[in-house]
Design a protein around this motif. Structure first.
Motif, mmCIF file in Angstrom:
data_model
loop_
_atom_site.group_PDB
_atom_site.id
_atom_site.type_symbol
_atom_site.label_atom_id
_atom_site.label_comp_id
_atom_site.label_asym_id
_atom_site.label_seq_id
_atom_site.Cartn_x
_atom_site.Cartn_y
_atom_site.Cartn_z
ATOM 1 N N ARG A 174 0.866 -1.185 0.000
ATOM 2 C CA ARG A 174 0.000 0.000 0.000
ATOM 3 C C ARG A 174 0.898 1.230 0.000
ATOM 4 N NH1 ARG A 174 -5.064 -0.046 1.899
ATOM 5 N NH2 ARG A 174 -5.177 1.924 0.764
ATOM 6 N N VAL A 175 0.993 1.903 -1.130
ATOM 7 C CA VAL A 175 1.865 3.067 -1.292
ATOM 8 C C VAL A 175 1.015 4.261 -1.695
ATOM 9 C CG1 VAL A 175 3.852 4.057 -2.495
ATOM 10 C CG2 VAL A 175 3.781 1.593 -2.005
ATOM 11 N N VAL A 236 -1.778 1.965 4.781
ATOM 12 C CA VAL A 236 -0.671 2.474 3.974
ATOM 13 C C VAL A 236 0.621 2.379 4.776
ATOM 14 C CG1 VAL A 236 0.334 4.565 2.957
ATOM 15 C CG2 VAL A 236 -2.056 3.975 2.516
ATOM 16 N N THR A 237 1.668 1.826 4.157
ATOM 17 C CA THR A 237 2.957 1.682 4.844
ATOM 18 C C THR A 237 4.089 2.435 4.152
ATOM 19 O OG1 THR A 237 3.452 -0.363 3.627
ATOM 20 C CG2 THR A 237 2.340 -0.581 5.776
ATOM 21 N N ALA A 238 3.789 3.095 3.037
ATOM 22 C CA ALA A 238 4.831 3.845 2.329
ATOM 23 C C ALA A 238 4.192 5.003 1.570
ATOM 24 C CB ALA A 238 5.601 2.937 1.369
ATOM 25 N N VAL A 239 4.973 6.080 1.365
ATOM 26 C CA VAL A 239 4.473 7.277 0.699
ATOM 27 C C VAL A 239 5.512 7.785 -0.293
ATOM 28 C CG1 VAL A 239 3.639 9.641 0.994
ATOM 29 C CG2 VAL A 239 3.182 7.938 2.765
ATOM 30 N N LEU A 240 5.054 8.098 -1.499
ATOM 31 C CA LEU A 240 5.829 8.894 -2.452
ATOM 32 C C LEU A 240 5.396 10.342 -2.261
ATOM 33 C CD1 LEU A 240 5.488 6.743 -5.714
ATOM 34 C CD2 LEU A 240 7.525 6.975 -4.286
ATOM 35 N N ALA A 241 6.350 11.261 -2.093
ATOM 36 C CA ALA A 241 6.009 12.641 -1.739
ATOM 37 C C ALA A 241 6.564 13.625 -2.758
ATOM 38 C CB ALA A 241 6.546 12.976 -0.354
ATOM 39 N N LEU A 242 5.668 14.347 -3.434
ATOM 40 C CA LEU A 242 6.053 15.441 -4.330
ATOM 41 C C LEU A 242 5.474 16.739 -3.764
ATOM 42 C CD1 LEU A 242 7.404 16.052 -7.202
ATOM 43 C CD2 LEU A 242 5.044 16.267 -7.990
ATOM 44 N N ASN A 243 6.102 17.246 -2.733
ATOM 45 C CA ASN A 243 5.684 18.505 -2.114
ATOM 46 C C ASN A 243 6.859 18.971 -1.256
ATOM 47 O OD1 ASN A 243 4.469 20.664 -0.779
ATOM 48 N ND2 ASN A 243 2.509 19.601 -0.536
ATOM 49 N N GLU A 244 7.865 19.499 -1.920
ATOM 50 C CA GLU A 244 9.139 19.783 -1.268
ATOM 51 C C GLU A 244 8.989 20.719 -0.071
ATOM 52 O OE1 GLU A 244 13.086 20.301 -3.521
ATOM 53 O OE2 GLU A 244 12.440 22.356 -3.151
ATOM 54 N N ALA A 245 8.183 21.755 -0.212
ATOM 55 C CA ALA A 245 8.063 22.743 0.860
ATOM 56 C C ALA A 245 7.349 22.198 2.088
ATOM 57 C CB ALA A 245 7.335 23.987 0.344
ATOM 58 N N ALA A 246 6.514 21.168 1.903
ATOM 59 C CA ALA A 246 5.754 20.601 3.017
ATOM 60 C C ALA A 246 6.359 19.316 3.559
ATOM 61 C CB ALA A 246 4.312 20.335 2.577
ATOM 62 N N VAL A 261 9.436 6.567 11.296
ATOM 63 C CA VAL A 261 9.978 6.575 9.934
ATOM 64 C C VAL A 261 11.437 6.120 10.019
ATOM 65 C CG1 VAL A 261 10.550 8.018 7.936
ATOM 66 C CG2 VAL A 261 8.454 8.472 9.237
ATOM 67 N N PRO A 262 11.774 4.972 9.418
ATOM 68 C CA PRO A 262 10.981 4.154 8.498
ATOM 69 C C PRO A 262 10.348 2.928 9.145
ATOM 70 C CG PRO A 262 13.259 3.483 8.340
ATOM 71 C CD PRO A 262 13.204 4.558 9.407
ATOM 72 N N GLY A 263 10.328 2.834 10.499
ATOM 73 C CA GLY A 263 9.863 1.616 11.157
ATOM 74 C C GLY A 263 8.490 1.176 10.731
ATOM 75 N N SER A 264 7.509 2.104 10.767
ATOM 76 C CA SER A 264 6.152 1.724 10.385
ATOM 77 C C SER A 264 5.637 2.499 9.175
ATOM 78 C CB SER A 264 5.192 1.932 11.563
ATOM 79 O OG SER A 264 5.176 3.294 11.956
ATOM 80 N N MET A 265 6.446 3.442 8.659
ATOM 81 C CA MET A 265 6.055 4.177 7.450
ATOM 82 C C MET A 265 7.317 4.607 6.706
ATOM 83 S SD MET A 265 3.406 5.381 5.674
ATOM 84 C CE MET A 265 2.011 5.886 6.699
#
Length: 347
Positions: A174-175, A236-246, A261-265
């Motif tokens: 789940r990403v 969800v256990t992983a995230v792709l992030a495109l929001n540099e300022a946040a 992070v990164p233990g559970s996410m």
């Protein structure tokens, strides 16, 4: 100029050729003229040189400063563009223009030889203005229909695929995707639109259940978005992030919400600068944006076009590079569900 000519023992015309770079001059003669200029403290008159050569030798980077903050990735583009232009005898100016009318006012003054548009949207209103004015230009990014338009852009689809390859390879199923939220003035903003489209396509192709979370481009909004993700999508256990300022706030929001992070996410930035990922706590792994390359290639694209207007139109996509900083790991192993005594058997 006459003083320079007398000291170098050449004609005034020869000094003019050297100063304005309008005709070739023998290397030895040029060296004498330049030595005389140095000795006398002579400085080229930029405006006079532009009039003589019909070139200002200036290119503008048009950046919508009211709609976008000049983050570290954009700054890397600007810095590299300035360096590349200087190597070819040009200068770069940054124009913080936010609408097409304002851009037209700037261009109509004839101060620059060409323009590079930054933060390009799908149907960018600045493009027809420059086309109508006949101003040479290129795109740092691309429109929805870039045929016939010269551009250098990041390969957002490739970065999404690389990010998913990494996370799925670690075992995540789940990403989610964390994106910047933009106002109506930047609807169809290229990086966000292309990244979301690529993520949804890859999710379908790989049989994943897509989850998209958005926030404004500031740390506080990122913190709130992380809390919302944890509450609404606990699987969800992983995230792709495109929001540099946040990004900094987002990571801290995950930790504050009980997700290590990164233990559970796991968190993996997309199109983020190396400087930005190091400011998060913990540091964030990322597919790093090719900001310096984007600046250099864009300037060379435009200057090549100025030198030869008949040159082929450039369409170039630059890949990102995976930098691991410790924010990604295999997903947590959940304990098997305990069977309730009253549950029926499979028999």
């Amino acid at each position: 100029m006459q003083d320079v000519a007398d000291r170098a023992g050449v004609s005034l015309t020869t000094v003019s050729f050297v100063v304005n770079d309008t005709k070739p001059v023998a290397a030895a003669t040029r060296a004498r003229v330049e030595a005389a200029m140095t000795a006398l403290g002579y400085r080229r008159n930029v405006l006079a040189r532009a009039l003589a050569s019909r070139r200002s030798r200036i290119v503008a980077l048009a950046f919508p400063a009211l709609s976008h903050r000049l983050g570290s990735t954009a700054l890397a583009v600007v810095t590299a563009a300035a360096s590349a232009a200087n190597e070819r005898g040009f200068n770069v100016v940054l124009w913080p223009v936010d609408d097409a009318a304002q851009l037209e006012d700037y261009v109509a003054g004839g101060l620059v030889d060409g323009v590079l548009l930054m933060e390009v949207t799908a149907d960018d209103p600045r493009v027809p203005v420059l086309q109508r004015l006949g101003t040479p230009f290129g795109l740092v990014g691309r429109t929805a229909a870039p045929d016939g338009l010269a551009f250098v852009d990041m390969d957002f689809a490739g970065m999404v695929a690389a990010g998913l390859d990494h996370l799925l390879g670690l075992g995540h199923q789940r990403v989610a995707l964390f994106l910047g939220e933009l106002g109506p003035a930047l609807a169809g903003y290229g990086p966000v639109a292309r990244t979301e489209a690529a993520y949804l396509d890859e999710a379908r192709r790989r049989g994943l259940d897509p989850v998209v979370v958005r926030s404004a481009q500031d740390p506080r909004s990122g913190h709130v978005a992380a809390a919302r993700l944890v509450a609404d999508h606990p699987g969800v256990t992983a995230v792709l992030a495109l929001n540099e300022a946040a990004l900094y706030g987002f990571v801290n929001g995950l930790v504050g919400g009980g997700r290590s992070v990164p233990g559970s996410m796991s968190v993996l930035g997309l199109a983020t600068s190396a400087e930005a990922i190091s400011t998060a706590d913990p540091p964030v792994s990322a597919v790093v944006a090719p900001g310096p390359e984007l600046g250099r290639h864009s300037v060379h694209m435009l200057l090549d076009r100025l030198a030869d207007p008949a040159a082929a139109v450039v369409h170039e996509l630059l890949p990102g590079e995976l930098h691991l900083a410790g924010s990604t790991a295999p997903p947590p192993i959940l304990p098997p569900r305990t069977r309730h005594p009253m549950e029926g058997s499979d028999a």
